[in-house]
Design a protein around this motif. Structure first.
Motif, PDB file in Angstrom:
ATOM      1  N   PRO A 252       0.822  -1.225   0.000  1.00  0.00           N
ATOM      2  CA  PRO A 252       0.000   0.000   0.000  1.00  0.00           C
ATOM      3  C   PRO A 252       0.850   1.266   0.000  1.00  0.00           C
ATOM      4  CG  PRO A 252      -0.891  -1.602   1.544  1.00  0.00           C
ATOM      5  CD  PRO A 252       0.425  -2.156   1.071  1.00  0.00           C
ATOM      6  N   GLY A 253       0.575   2.132  -0.968  1.00  0.00           N
ATOM      7  CA  GLY A 253       1.211   3.434  -1.023  1.00  0.00           C
ATOM      8  C   GLY A 253       2.570   3.457  -1.700  1.00  0.00           C
ATOM      9  N   ALA A 254       3.127   2.305  -2.077  1.00  0.00           N
ATOM     10  CA  ALA A 254       4.481   2.289  -2.628  1.00  0.00           C
ATOM     11  C   ALA A 254       4.537   2.946  -4.006  1.00  0.00           C
ATOM     12  CB  ALA A 254       5.008   0.855  -2.705  1.00  0.00           C
ATOM     13  N   TRP A 255       3.602   2.590  -4.892  1.00  0.00           N
ATOM     14  CA  TRP A 255       3.594   3.198  -6.227  1.00  0.00           C
ATOM     15  C   TRP A 255       3.377   4.706  -6.126  1.00  0.00           C
ATOM     16  CZ3 TRP A 255       4.904   2.096 -11.093  1.00  0.00           C
ATOM     17  CH2 TRP A 255       4.424   2.939 -12.118  1.00  0.00           C
ATOM     18  N   GLU A 256       2.409   5.101  -5.302  1.00  0.00           N
ATOM     19  CA  GLU A 256       2.105   6.516  -5.130  1.00  0.00           C
ATOM     20  C   GLU A 256       3.304   7.283  -4.555  1.00  0.00           C
ATOM     21  OE1 GLU A 256      -1.510   4.186  -5.466  1.00  0.00           O
ATOM     22  OE2 GLU A 256       0.238   4.023  -4.135  1.00  0.00           O
ATOM     23  N   LYS A 257       4.057   6.642  -3.693  1.00  0.00           N
ATOM     24  CA  LYS A 257       5.238   7.285  -3.102  1.00  0.00           C
ATOM     25  C   LYS A 257       6.283   7.567  -4.177  1.00  0.00           C
ATOM     26  CE  LYS A 257       8.666   6.670   0.618  1.00  0.00           C
ATOM     27  NZ  LYS A 257       8.287   7.875   1.373  1.00  0.00           N
ATOM     28  N   LEU A 258       6.497   6.608  -5.097  1.00  0.00           N
ATOM     29  CA  LEU A 258       7.456   6.826  -6.179  1.00  0.00           C
ATOM     30  C   LEU A 258       6.989   7.917  -7.129  1.00  0.00           C
ATOM     31  CD1 LEU A 258       8.949   3.418  -7.394  1.00  0.00           C
ATOM     32  CD2 LEU A 258      10.081   5.301  -6.216  1.00  0.00           C
ATOM     33  N   VAL A 259       5.691   7.967  -7.391  1.00  0.00           N
ATOM     34  CA  VAL A 259       5.158   9.015  -8.263  1.00  0.00           C
ATOM     35  C   VAL A 259       5.387  10.386  -7.633  1.00  0.00           C
ATOM     36  CG1 VAL A 259       3.035   9.998  -9.219  1.00  0.00           C
ATOM     37  CG2 VAL A 259       3.438   7.527  -9.370  1.00  0.00           C
ATOM     38  N   ALA A 260       5.155  10.470  -6.317  1.00  0.00           N
ATOM     39  CA  ALA A 260       5.306  11.754  -5.619  1.00  0.00           C
ATOM     40  C   ALA A 260       6.768  12.114  -5.368  1.00  0.00           C
ATOM     41  CB  ALA A 260       4.551  11.713  -4.288  1.00  0.00           C
ATOM     42  N   GLU A 261       7.628  11.101  -5.250  1.00  0.00           N
ATOM     43  CA  GLU A 261       9.040  11.338  -4.933  1.00  0.00           C
ATOM     44  C   GLU A 261       9.928  10.561  -5.905  1.00  0.00           C
ATOM     45  OE1 GLU A 261       9.937  11.251  -0.605  1.00  0.00           O
ATOM     46  OE2 GLU A 261       7.864  10.553  -0.419  1.00  0.00           O
ATOM     47  N   PRO A 262       9.945  10.957  -7.167  1.00  0.00           N
ATOM     48  CA  PRO A 262      10.712  10.203  -8.168  1.00  0.00           C
ATOM     49  C   PRO A 262      12.212  10.152  -7.901  1.00  0.00           C
ATOM     50  CG  PRO A 262       9.939  12.300  -9.067  1.00  0.00           C
ATOM     51  CD  PRO A 262       9.250  12.120  -7.759  1.00  0.00           C
ATOM     52  N   HIS A 263      12.715  11.053  -7.030  1.00  0.00           N
ATOM     53  CA  HIS A 263      14.143  11.005  -6.696  1.00  0.00           C
ATOM     54  C   HIS A 263      14.501   9.720  -5.944  1.00  0.00           C
ATOM     55  CE1 HIS A 263      12.270  12.657  -3.033  1.00  0.00           C
ATOM     56  NE2 HIS A 263      13.286  12.086  -2.399  1.00  0.00           N
ATOM     57  N   LEU A 264      13.488   9.005  -5.441  1.00  0.00           N
ATOM     58  CA  LEU A 264      13.724   7.747  -4.740  1.00  0.00           C
ATOM     59  C   LEU A 264      13.965   6.578  -5.695  1.00  0.00           C
ATOM     60  CD1 LEU A 264      11.061   7.825  -1.863  1.00  0.00           C
ATOM     61  CD2 LEU A 264      13.529   8.207  -1.677  1.00  0.00           C
ATOM     62  N   LEU A 265      13.782   6.815  -6.985  1.00  0.00           N
ATOM     63  CA  LEU A 265      13.824   5.707  -7.937  1.00  0.00           C
ATOM     64  C   LEU A 265      15.126   4.904  -7.890  1.00  0.00           C
ATOM     65  CD1 LEU A 265      12.005   4.287  -9.892  1.00  0.00           C
ATOM     66  CD2 LEU A 265      12.713   5.881 -11.681  1.00  0.00           C
ATOM     67  N   PRO A 266      16.307   5.518  -7.830  1.00  0.00           N
ATOM     68  CA  PRO A 266      17.532   4.701  -7.763  1.00  0.00           C
ATOM     69  C   PRO A 266      17.564   3.756  -6.563  1.00  0.00           C
ATOM     70  CG  PRO A 266      18.068   6.947  -8.383  1.00  0.00           C
ATOM     71  CD  PRO A 266      16.624   6.961  -7.980  1.00  0.00           C
ATOM     72  N   SER A 267      17.248   4.258  -5.377  1.00  0.00           N
ATOM     73  CA  SER A 267      17.252   3.377  -4.203  1.00  0.00           C
ATOM     74  C   SER A 267      16.102   2.374  -4.276  1.00  0.00           C
ATOM     75  CB  SER A 267      17.168   4.185  -2.904  1.00  0.00           C
ATOM     76  OG  SER A 267      15.934   4.887  -2.804  1.00  0.00           O
ATOM     77  N   ALA A 268      14.974   2.775  -4.868  1.00  0.00           N
ATOM     78  CA  ALA A 268      13.837   1.864  -5.005  1.00  0.00           C
ATOM     79  C   ALA A 268      14.187   0.695  -5.920  1.00  0.00           C
ATOM     80  CB  ALA A 268      12.619   2.610  -5.541  1.00  0.00           C
ATOM     81  N   ILE A 269      14.938   0.957  -6.982  1.00  0.00           N
ATOM     82  CA  ILE A 269      15.338  -0.113  -7.898  1.00  0.00           C
ATOM     83  C   ILE A 269      16.241  -1.104  -7.186  1.00  0.00           C
ATOM     84  CG2 ILE A 269      16.768  -0.605  -9.933  1.00  0.00           C
ATOM     85  CD1 ILE A 269      15.522   1.970 -11.162  1.00  0.00           C
ATOM     86  N   GLU A 270      17.201  -0.607  -6.391  1.00  0.00           N
ATOM     87  CA  GLU A 270      18.059  -1.522  -5.638  1.00  0.00           C
ATOM     88  C   GLU A 270      17.224  -2.363  -4.680  1.00  0.00           C
ATOM     89  OE1 GLU A 270      21.312  -1.965  -6.251  1.00  0.00           O
ATOM     90  OE2 GLU A 270      21.044  -0.477  -7.840  1.00  0.00           O
ATOM     91  N   GLU A 271      16.228  -1.751  -4.063  1.00  0.00           N
ATOM     92  CA  GLU A 271      15.374  -2.474  -3.125  1.00  0.00           C
ATOM     93  C   GLU A 271      14.516  -3.509  -3.853  1.00  0.00           C
ATOM     94  OE1 GLU A 271      13.421  -3.188   0.735  1.00  0.00           O
ATOM     95  OE2 GLU A 271      15.400  -2.985  -0.172  1.00  0.00           O
ATOM     96  N   LEU A 272      14.022  -3.172  -5.016  1.00  0.00           N
ATOM     97  CA  LEU A 272      13.224  -4.125  -5.785  1.00  0.00           C
ATOM     98  C   LEU A 272      14.084  -5.286  -6.268  1.00  0.00           C
ATOM     99  CD1 LEU A 272      11.117  -1.485  -7.699  1.00  0.00           C
ATOM    100  CD2 LEU A 272      10.137  -3.327  -6.293  1.00  0.00           C
ATOM    101  N   VAL A 273      15.321  -5.016  -6.656  1.00  0.00           N
ATOM    102  CA  VAL A 273      16.233  -6.098  -7.047  1.00  0.00           C
ATOM    103  C   VAL A 273      16.476  -7.022  -5.862  1.00  0.00           C
ATOM    104  CG1 VAL A 273      18.591  -6.634  -7.771  1.00  0.00           C
ATOM    105  CG2 VAL A 273      17.346  -4.792  -8.895  1.00  0.00           C
ATOM    106  N   ARG A 274      16.579  -6.449  -4.668  1.00  0.00           N
ATOM    107  CA  ARG A 274      16.736  -7.269  -3.466  1.00  0.00           C
ATOM    108  C   ARG A 274      15.494  -8.098  -3.183  1.00  0.00           C
ATOM    109  NH1 ARG A 274      14.921  -7.757   1.532  1.00  0.00           N
ATOM    110  NH2 ARG A 274      13.497  -6.001   1.278  1.00  0.00           N
ATOM    111  N   PHE A 275      14.346  -7.469  -3.245  1.00  0.00           N
ATOM    112  CA  PHE A 275      13.108  -8.074  -2.765  1.00  0.00           C
ATOM    113  C   PHE A 275      12.511  -9.080  -3.744  1.00  0.00           C
ATOM    114  CE2 PHE A 275       8.450  -8.022  -2.454  1.00  0.00           C
ATOM    115  CZ  PHE A 275       8.286  -8.421  -1.135  1.00  0.00           C
ATOM    116  N   VAL A 276      12.607  -8.814  -5.034  1.00  0.00           N
ATOM    117  CA  VAL A 276      11.936  -9.649  -6.038  1.00  0.00           C
ATOM    118  C   VAL A 276      12.862 -10.786  -6.468  1.00  0.00           C
ATOM    119  CG1 VAL A 276      10.953  -9.688  -8.355  1.00  0.00           C
ATOM    120  CG2 VAL A 276      10.501  -7.741  -6.841  1.00  0.00           C
ATOM    121  N   PRO A 277      12.465 -12.042  -6.240  1.00  0.00           N
ATOM    122  CA  PRO A 277      13.305 -13.168  -6.659  1.00  0.00           C
ATOM    123  C   PRO A 277      13.414 -13.213  -8.183  1.00  0.00           C
ATOM    124  CG  PRO A 277      11.577 -13.874  -5.124  1.00  0.00           C
ATOM    125  CD  PRO A 277      11.228 -12.488  -5.568  1.00  0.00           C
TER     126      PRO A 277
END
Length: 392
Positions: A252-277
């Protein structure tokens, strides 16, 4: 030193979608490594904890090349052989040094404008259509595959046919060793023919550079040249973007957070690489070349060890809130791109492509949402969606 556990666990554990089976958590909290048996091949040790996985990936006393001569643990009757993933340090370093030149930061930066334009155009085209659309077929596959096709110089007329060849090689469905081998022969034959054409029609691409290394510098055998091109091409078949979008929308709220704060995208990508098998189970066994202690267990010379990077990336002793997404996670030491000599050659390219692919969706379709049932591909070694209906 712990005693060897007499129990042997059936592996891979039942998995679906982006979830990790509870057995991985049990294995991480078990004493030492666990013994597992796959459908084919010999029994193996399974490393699931972060430090154990990292140790096995980095230690040169574990051999990938030995899996080509042993009855290696696997999920299919057929055995994939050849390429960078099956080489040990000396041969691997020789070839990796040549290929790495195409994946430098400078080369990746040179590709970025083309990738940006491609993804932005695709996302804009989708936004102009009447929803729902399939994010897999209409966006993710054409965006990702085009980048790799351009890098290798795959002609446009060959790109559709490549899909069938990839499915045959990556499939984990009920397929005999003969069928599995025949699919590899077809893919190798296609790539060998393409190399032949590229010799006579050189271009500004990685394949042309590799051919020059083979023909002018004699640093690659013909078989190595073909295998390297396949090693680069195959990972492009299954895009991670639909998996990432699914993971974001499930929290909940993760997509909306990236839309509102696109500067988080680099760290979000690293986190998604970690989290998604990325893969099913734990392919690519590593054989001990001498007795080695791992996680308190003595692995004897000649015994295989499977490593689960997906499980290591959910190790709560290393990652706080490991079973959820932390989009602004700092010092993210995930193993999503591997570790040691087999660390992903195209990691920088993958990061750039993922950034542009997700950034285009956030800009062009900020209200993206699920619009139907996701269909998971259950017969592929790489985790992924066959279809993801989305609307806005």
């Amino acid at each position: 030193m712990t005693a060897v556990d007499a129990d042997v666990w059936a592996f891979p554990f039942d998995e679906e979608g982006l979830e990790l089976n509870e057995s991985y958590r049990r294995a991480r909290t078990a004493e030492g490594l666990v013994r597992v048996q796959q459908a084919y091949g010999e029994a193996a040790w399974l490393a699931t904890r972060y430090e154990d996985v990292r140790f096995v990936l980095a230690d040169p006393r574990f051999s990938r090349a030995m899996s080509m001569t042993e009855n290696c643990p696997r999920t299919t009757e057929g055995v994939q052989r050849g390429g960078l993933l099956f080489m040990d340090r000396q041969d691997h370093a020789r070839i990796r040094g040549l290929v790495a030149k195409a994946f430098t930061m400078r080369q990746v930066a040179a590709l970025r404008p083309k990738v940006h334009q491609l993804t932005d155009t695709l996302a804009e085209r989708i936004a102009s259509r009447t929803p729902p659309i399939d994010l897999v077929e209409d966006y993710a596959k054409p965006a990702r595959s085009t980048v790799i096709f351009e890098l290798l110089g795959i002609p446009p007329e060959d790109r559709n046919g490549f899909r069938g060849l990839c499915e045959g090689v990556l499939s984990t469905g009920a397929m005999s060793a003969e069928e599995f081998g025949a699919n590899h022969v077809k893919l190798n034959g296609y790539m060998a023919e393409l190399v032949h054409r590229r010799r006579h029609e050189p271009g500004d691409d990685l394949m042309t550079a590799l051919i020059a290394a083979r023909d002018l510098q004699d640093r690659l055998s013909e078989e190595e040249l073909v295998n390297v091109c396949i090693d680069i091409l195959l990972p492009a078949y299954q895009s991670q973007v639909p998996n990432f979008v699914t993971a974001l929308m499930r929290q909940p709220g993760a997509w909306e957070k990236l839309v509102a704060e696109p500067h988080l995208l680099p760290s979000a990508i690293e986190e998604l690489v970690r989290f998604v098998p990325l893969v099913e189970g734990a392919p690519f066994p590593r054989y001990a070349t001498e007795d080695i202690e791992v996680g308190g267990v003595l692995v004897r010379a000649g015994e295989p060890v499977l490593v689960s990077m997906a499980s290591a990336n959910r190790d709560s002793s290393v990652f706080a809130g490991a079973d959820g997404l932390v989009l602004d996670r700092q010092d993210n030491r995930h193993l999503g791109f591997g570790h040691g000599i087999h660390f992903c050659l195209g990691a920088q390219l993958a990061r750039m492509a993922l950034y542009e692919e997700l950034s285009a969706l956030i800009r062009r379709i900020p209200t993206l949402r699920p619009a139907g049932e996701a269909v998971w591909n259950t017969e592929m070694g790489i985790r992924g969606l066959r279809a993801l209906p989305v609307g806005w």
